[in-house]
Design an enzyme around this catalytic site. Structure first.
Site, short mmCIF file in Angstrom:
data_model
loop_
_atom_site.label_atom_id
_atom_site.label_comp_id
_atom_site.label_asym_id
_atom_site.label_seq_id
_atom_site.Cartn_x
_atom_site.Cartn_y
_atom_site.Cartn_z
N ALA A 29 0.84 -1.19 0.00
CA ALA A 29 0.00 0.00 0.00
C ALA A 29 0.88 1.24 0.00
O ALA A 29 1.88 1.31 0.72
CB ALA A 29 -0.89 -0.02 1.25
N CYS A 112 -2.51 -8.70 6.48
CA CYS A 112 -2.17 -7.33 6.88
C CYS A 112 -2.23 -7.18 8.40
O CYS A 112 -3.25 -7.49 9.01
CB CYS A 112 -3.11 -6.33 6.21
SG CYS A 112 -2.62 -4.66 6.62
N ASN A 214 7.69 -15.53 1.16
CA ASN A 214 7.86 -14.09 1.32
C ASN A 214 8.44 -13.79 2.71
O ASN A 214 8.08 -14.43 3.68
CB ASN A 214 6.49 -13.40 1.13
CG ASN A 214 6.50 -11.91 1.42
OD1 ASN A 214 5.69 -11.42 2.21
ND2 ASN A 214 7.40 -11.18 0.81
N GLY A 215 9.30 -12.78 2.73
CA GLY A 215 9.84 -12.30 4.00
C GLY A 215 11.35 -12.23 3.99
O GLY A 215 12.03 -13.25 3.92
N GLY A 238 9.30 -7.65 -1.36
CA GLY A 238 8.62 -6.40 -1.02
C GLY A 238 9.59 -5.27 -0.80
O GLY A 238 10.01 -4.59 -1.74
N ARG A 239 9.99 -5.08 0.45
CA ARG A 239 10.71 -3.86 0.81
C ARG A 239 12.00 -3.63 0.04
O ARG A 239 12.37 -2.49 -0.22
CB ARG A 239 10.97 -3.85 2.33
CG ARG A 239 9.70 -3.63 3.12
CD ARG A 239 9.87 -3.99 4.56
NE ARG A 239 10.16 -5.42 4.71
CZ ARG A 239 10.58 -5.99 5.82
NH1 ARG A 239 10.75 -5.25 6.90
NH2 ARG A 239 10.81 -7.29 5.87
C1 LIG Z 1 4.83 -0.13 2.80
C2 LIG Z 1 4.26 -1.52 2.82
C3 LIG Z 1 2.95 -1.73 2.42
C4 LIG Z 1 2.41 -3.02 2.40
N1 LIG Z 1 1.14 -3.20 1.94
C5 LIG Z 1 0.65 -4.46 1.81
C6 LIG Z 1 -0.60 -4.71 1.17
O1 LIG Z 1 -1.27 -3.78 0.68
N2 LIG Z 1 -1.03 -5.99 1.09
C7 LIG Z 1 -0.30 -7.05 1.58
O2 LIG Z 1 -0.73 -8.20 1.49
N3 LIG Z 1 0.90 -6.84 2.17
C8 LIG Z 1 1.39 -5.60 2.26
N4 LIG Z 1 2.64 -5.40 2.78
C9 LIG Z 1 3.45 -6.59 3.14
C10 LIG Z 1 4.32 -7.02 1.97
O3 LIG Z 1 3.52 -7.45 0.89
C11 LIG Z 1 5.26 -8.16 2.37
O4 LIG Z 1 4.48 -9.25 2.80
C12 LIG Z 1 6.21 -7.78 3.50
O5 LIG Z 1 6.79 -6.50 3.27
C13 LIG Z 1 7.32 -8.83 3.70
O6 LIG Z 1 8.11 -8.95 2.54
P1 LIG Z 1 9.58 -8.27 2.42
O7 LIG Z 1 10.39 -8.75 3.59
O8 LIG Z 1 10.12 -8.71 1.10
O9 LIG Z 1 9.36 -6.78 2.50
C14 LIG Z 1 3.19 -4.12 2.82
C15 LIG Z 1 4.50 -3.90 3.25
C16 LIG Z 1 5.04 -2.63 3.25
C17 LIG Z 1 6.47 -2.44 3.68
#
Ligand SMILES: Cc1cc2nc3c(=O)[nH]c(=O)nc-3n(C[C@H](O)[C@H](O)[C@H](O)COP(=O)(O)O)c2cc1C
Length: 338
Positions: A29, A112, A214-215, A238-239
């Site tokens: 988001a 979420c 994921n993660g 993600g991040r």
């Molecule tokens: C800014 C931000 C917004 C996110 N918004 C959503 C979202 O809209 N829907 C969702 O399922 N996960 C959302 N997440 C979680 C990510 O999809 C992901 O599961 C999480 O960041 C872990 O992955 P990563 O370690 O690669 O960042 C969001 C994460 C971040 C940092």
């Protein structure tokens, strides 16, 4: 990890959809809007891009900014729309709307951890009420001819509530979900601690449908390691893409057994320039200012003297000032950008 990359990781299949390479841009988001998805697509290396979540309640009421968020263009495909909500009937109606918009995948958010969403019994709170979660999945499945996925966490992490991702994964499988994605943390953890990939391996062993892990995948090596250690069918990032939008291109090359050079400063500048021109063209001034500030704050991590650039932009008040600020930061003498 060394250069001894083992190629041979097959494409991810989500129903009839082939995701190749099996690398997925996580829904985020405030980040994975239409512009950002296009930027990541144009850089290359990503198999499937995800939208920001769409609140079912607003979608079914036709709230304009949410309908605008649901918009996408052909170049973004394959693309997943994600919906979230607490009420199974409202989710069914929003799945029917998504079906009409025809993205490649409809994803249900059950992960979420934001308090606002948990209080509303949506997102990861559904992991504390699997009956409701199952009802929701069942109703959405009936509305959708496109593939359906569910994204969840290890569990709520609330005291007394066990990690129930295996149970939810099996429910998904039994109800005809095409693939699941799991962020290997509990909701209570939010983003703290480390994602525990051993649970991804366990989920993968328990299910026949594809599992997307994921993660904490930050680099191409991390992606390869996740595939190898857990056996997942796809990796979601993600991040890391916030500060390194080129990560998918390098990860895809690594999966194919190749190493490629990191992007040049010139390439990074071009990406920022394109992205910012789209923001200036399409957003109102307030939104543009907010987006320029937050995206540049992240992109600056990959630029020389990024910290100085971040300080510099913190004082900018007009959207038009951002691009010249980046350009003069990278070319203080007006010479080449490298
Ligand atoms: C800014 C931000 C917004 C996110 N918004 C959503 C979202 O809209 N829907 C969702 O399922 N996960 C959302 N997440 C979680 C990510 O999809 C992901 O599961 C999480 O960041 C872990 O992955 P990563 O370690 O690669 O960042 C969001 C994460 C971040 C940092």
């Amino acid at each position: 990890m060394s250069d001894a990359v083992r190629p041979g990781i097959p494409p991810l299949r989500i129903g009839a959809l082939t995701v190749d390479p099996p690398l997925v841009l996580a829904p985020m988001a405030g980040v994975t809007d239409h512009h950002f998805r296009l930027i990541v697509r144009r850089i290359g290396g990503v198999g499937l891009v995800s939208m920001e979540f769409l609140p079912a309640a607003a979608l079914v009421r036709g709230i304009r900014p949410v309908l605008r968020k649901a918009h996408f263009v052909e170049e973004e495909r394959p693309l997943a729309s994600q919906i979230y909500g607490r009420d199974p009937e409202e989710m069914r109606r929003s799945a029917a709307l998504v079906e009409q918009l025809r993205p490649d995948v409809c994803d249900i958010n059950m992960g979420c951890p934001a308090n606002k969403i948990l209080r509303n019994c949506a997102g990861a709170a559904l992991m504390g009420d699997l009956r409701r979660a199952a009802r929701m999945i069942e109703l959405c499945r009936r509305e959708l001819s496109i593939p359906l996925t569910v994204k969840f966490r290890l569990g709520t992490g609330r005291p007394g509530e066990p990690l129930n991702y295996l149970e939810l994964g099996r429910i998904c499988e039994d109800l005809g979900v095409d693939a699941v994605a799991m962020h290997a943390r509990t909701a209570r953890q939010m983003y703290r601690g480390r994602a525990d990939w051993s649970h991804l391996a366990r989920l993968k062993r328990a299910l026949r449908i594809p599992v997307i892990g994921n993660g904490d995948v930050r680099t191409p090596d991390d992606a390869i390691e996740m595939f190898e250690r857990t056996g997942v069918d796809g990796v979601m990032i993600g991040r890391a893409v916030l500060t390194d939008p080129f990560v998918f291109r390098r990860a895809a090359a690594a999966l194919a057994g190749r190493r490629i050079e990191p992007p040049t400063v010139e390439e990074r500048f071009e990406l920022i320039e394109t992205h910012f021109r789209w923001i200036l063209r399409d957003e109102d001034r307030r939104t543009a200012l907010h987006k320029l500030r937050s995206f540049l704050g992240r992109y600056a991590h990959g630029l020389p003297e990024g910290r100085a650039l971040r300080r510099r932009i913190s004082g900018l008040e007009h959207p038009e000032e951002f691009l010249p600020a980046v350009e003069s930061h990278l070319r203080p003498t007006g010479a080449g950008r490298r």
